[in-house]
Design an enzyme around this catalytic site. Structure first.
Site, PDB file in Angstrom:
ATOM      1  N   ASP A  30       0.767  -1.305  -0.111  1.00  0.00           N
ATOM      2  CA  ASP A  30       0.253  -0.192  -0.156  1.00  0.00           C
ATOM      3  C   ASP A  30       0.862   1.503   0.008  1.00  0.00           C
ATOM      4  O   ASP A  30       1.679   1.305   0.421  1.00  0.00           O
ATOM      5  CB  ASP A  30      -0.840   0.054   1.231  1.00  0.00           C
ATOM      6  CG  ASP A  30      -2.239   0.813   1.084  1.00  0.00           C
ATOM      7  OD1 ASP A  30      -3.105   0.573   0.925  1.00  0.00           O
ATOM      8  OD2 ASP A  30      -1.777   2.242   0.922  1.00  0.00           O
ATOM      9  N   ASN A  95     -12.575  -3.110   2.498  1.00  0.00           N
ATOM     10  CA  ASN A  95     -13.634  -2.001   2.748  1.00  0.00           C
ATOM     11  C   ASN A  95     -14.593  -2.067   1.803  1.00  0.00           C
ATOM     12  O   ASN A  95     -14.052  -2.345   0.526  1.00  0.00           O
ATOM     13  CB  ASN A  95     -12.920  -0.834   2.685  1.00  0.00           C
ATOM     14  CG  ASN A  95     -11.866  -0.412   3.920  1.00  0.00           C
ATOM     15  OD1 ASN A  95     -12.044  -0.999   5.063  1.00  0.00           O
ATOM     16  ND2 ASN A  95     -10.757   0.158   3.779  1.00  0.00           N
ATOM     17  N   GLN A 102     -14.476   2.542   1.514  1.00  0.00           N
ATOM     18  CA  GLN A 102     -13.662   2.110   0.252  1.00  0.00           C
ATOM     19  C   GLN A 102     -13.372   3.330  -0.665  1.00  0.00           C
ATOM     20  O   GLN A 102     -14.289   4.001  -0.746  1.00  0.00           O
ATOM     21  CB  GLN A 102     -14.583   1.099  -0.484  1.00  0.00           C
ATOM     22  CG  GLN A 102     -13.832   0.681  -1.772  1.00  0.00           C
ATOM     23  CD  GLN A 102     -14.640  -0.655  -2.308  1.00  0.00           C
ATOM     24  OE1 GLN A 102     -15.852  -0.836  -2.009  1.00  0.00           O
ATOM     25  NE2 GLN A 102     -14.063  -1.201  -3.376  1.00  0.00           N
ATOM     26  N   HIS A 108     -10.194  -5.513  -3.221  1.00  0.00           N
ATOM     27  CA  HIS A 108      -8.754  -5.507  -2.701  1.00  0.00           C
ATOM     28  C   HIS A 108      -8.988  -6.070  -1.081  1.00  0.00           C
ATOM     29  O   HIS A 108      -9.864  -5.350  -0.459  1.00  0.00           O
ATOM     30  CB  HIS A 108      -7.701  -4.554  -2.974  1.00  0.00           C
ATOM     31  CG  HIS A 108      -8.407  -3.276  -2.311  1.00  0.00           C
ATOM     32  ND1 HIS A 108      -9.264  -2.270  -3.078  1.00  0.00           N
ATOM     33  CD2 HIS A 108      -8.278  -2.506  -1.206  1.00  0.00           C
ATOM     34  CE1 HIS A 108      -9.950  -1.290  -2.541  1.00  0.00           C
ATOM     35  NE2 HIS A 108      -9.161  -1.354  -1.346  1.00  0.00           N
ATOM     36  N   LEU A 109      -8.067  -6.792  -0.809  1.00  0.00           N
ATOM     37  CA  LEU A 109      -8.084  -7.359   0.540  1.00  0.00           C
ATOM     38  C   LEU A 109      -6.751  -6.610   1.163  1.00  0.00           C
ATOM     39  O   LEU A 109      -5.553  -6.735   0.859  1.00  0.00           O
ATOM     40  CB  LEU A 109      -7.755  -8.932   0.627  1.00  0.00           C
ATOM     41  CG  LEU A 109      -7.585  -9.567   1.849  1.00  0.00           C
ATOM     42  CD1 LEU A 109      -8.847  -9.361   2.906  1.00  0.00           C
ATOM     43  CD2 LEU A 109      -7.265 -11.061   1.825  1.00  0.00           C
ATOM     44  N   HIS A 110      -7.007  -5.618   2.345  1.00  0.00           N
ATOM     45  CA  HIS A 110      -5.911  -5.099   2.961  1.00  0.00           C
ATOM     46  C   HIS A 110      -5.197  -6.227   3.899  1.00  0.00           C
ATOM     47  O   HIS A 110      -6.006  -7.027   4.495  1.00  0.00           O
ATOM     48  CB  HIS A 110      -6.367  -4.081   3.794  1.00  0.00           C
ATOM     49  CG  HIS A 110      -6.733  -2.923   3.156  1.00  0.00           C
ATOM     50  ND1 HIS A 110      -5.949  -1.765   2.979  1.00  0.00           N
ATOM     51  CD2 HIS A 110      -7.933  -2.622   2.539  1.00  0.00           C
ATOM     52  CE1 HIS A 110      -6.778  -0.716   2.296  1.00  0.00           C
ATOM     53  NE2 HIS A 110      -7.791  -1.227   2.196  1.00  0.00           N
TER      54      HIS A 110
HETATM   55  P1  AMP Z   1      -9.721   1.229   0.326  1.00  0.00           P
HETATM   56  O1  AMP Z   1      -9.981   2.417   1.210  1.00  0.00           O
HETATM   57  O2  AMP Z   1     -10.007   0.067   1.000  1.00  0.00           O
HETATM   58  O3  AMP Z   1     -10.259   1.382  -1.099  1.00  0.00           O
HETATM   59  O4  AMP Z   1      -8.227   1.386   0.150  1.00  0.00           O
HETATM   60  C1  AMP Z   1      -7.619   1.788  -0.995  1.00  0.00           C
HETATM   61  C2  AMP Z   1      -5.886   1.714  -0.714  1.00  0.00           C
HETATM   62  O5  AMP Z   1      -5.318   1.975  -1.917  1.00  0.00           O
HETATM   63  C3  AMP Z   1      -5.363   2.768   0.315  1.00  0.00           C
HETATM   64  O6  AMP Z   1      -4.986   2.303   1.614  1.00  0.00           O
HETATM   65  C4  AMP Z   1      -4.384   3.666  -0.658  1.00  0.00           C
HETATM   66  O7  AMP Z   1      -3.249   3.867   0.210  1.00  0.00           O
HETATM   67  C5  AMP Z   1      -4.132   2.540  -1.406  1.00  0.00           C
HETATM   68  N1  AMP Z   1      -3.689   2.992  -2.915  1.00  0.00           N
HETATM   69  C6  AMP Z   1      -4.219   3.976  -3.654  1.00  0.00           C
HETATM   70  N2  AMP Z   1      -3.430   4.239  -4.588  1.00  0.00           N
HETATM   71  C7  AMP Z   1      -2.529   3.326  -4.653  1.00  0.00           C
HETATM   72  C8  AMP Z   1      -1.253   3.064  -5.524  1.00  0.00           C
HETATM   73  N3  AMP Z   1      -1.240   3.725  -6.634  1.00  0.00           N
HETATM   74  N4  AMP Z   1      -0.537   2.244  -4.909  1.00  0.00           N
HETATM   75  C9  AMP Z   1      -0.493   1.580  -3.855  1.00  0.00           C
HETATM   76  N5  AMP Z   1      -1.632   1.571  -3.322  1.00  0.00           N
HETATM   77  C10 AMP Z   1      -2.515   2.641  -3.494  1.00  0.00           C
END
Ligand code: AMP
Ligand code: ZN
Length: 122
Positions: A30, A95, A102, A108-110
Site C-alpha cells: 500500500d 472495505n 472504500q 482488494h484485501l488489505h
Molecule cells: P480502500 O479505502 O479500501 O479502497 O483502500 C485503498 C487503498 O489503496 C488505500 O490504502 C491507498 O493508500 C491505496 N492506494 C491507492 N493508490 C495506490 C497505489 N497507486 N499504489 C498502492 N496503493 C495505493
C-alpha cells in the site's frame, strides 16, 4: 476498466512495489501504509466491490484469504503459535462501499501486520 488504478497496476502501466503475482492475483505494498507491513491483495479481474462478487468468485476469494497469512509470514507480519502462546498477527480487511470506507472501487484485501497495526489509522 480504463480508469481504474488497480487495473493499471495489474497491467503494469502504473508502477507498484509488487511482492507477488500469479494468473489470478497481484499483491503490492500500500502506498500509504497504516501498519509496518501493509499489503493489498488484488484480483486481476475488475470486480468493483465485495458485494458484487457471486458464487463464481468463491475460489478467487478463498485464494485471496489463504494468501494473506503466507505473505504476512514471509514479509515479517505473520502469526505463530509459540510455546508461550499466540504471537504476532495481522488484520485482513475488505472495505466495501462509502460507509465501509472504500476509496478504490476495484476489490482488494488489505493485509496489515506488525505490532498492533489497529492502533494506527485503520
Ligand atoms: P480502500 O479505502 O479500501 O479502497 O483502500 C485503498 C487503498 O489503496 C488505500 O490504502 C491507498 O493508500 C491505496 N492506494 C491507492 N493508490 C495506490 C497505489 N497507486 N499504489 C498502492 N496503493 C495505493
Ligand atoms: Zn479495476
Amino acid at each position: 476498466m480504463d480508469n481504474c488504478i488497480f487495473c493499471k497496476i495489474a497491467a503494469g502501466t502504473i508502477p507498484s512495489k509488487k511482492v507477488y503475482e500469479d494468473e489470478d492475483l497481484i499483491v503490492f505494498h500500500d502506498i500509504q501504509p497504516a501498519a509496518p507491513v501493509h499489503l493489498l491483495i488484488v484480483p486481476r479481474e475488475h470486480l468493483p466491490t465485495l458485494a458484487e462478487c457471486t458464487d463464481k468468485h468463491q475460489a478467487l476469494l478463498g485464494k485471496m484469504m489463504l494468501l494473506a497469512p503466507k505473505l504476512a509470514q514471509e514479509l515479517g507480519g505473520g502469526y505463530e503459535l509459540t510455546a508461550d502462546g499466540p504471537a504476532g498477527g495481522f488484520r485482513a480487511l475488505v472495505n466495501t462501499g462509502p460507509d465501509g470506507g472504500q476509496e478504490v472501487y476495484h476489490l482488494h484485501l488489505h493485509v496489515m501486520g506488525g505490532p498492533r497495526p489497529w492502533r494506527g489509522q485503520h
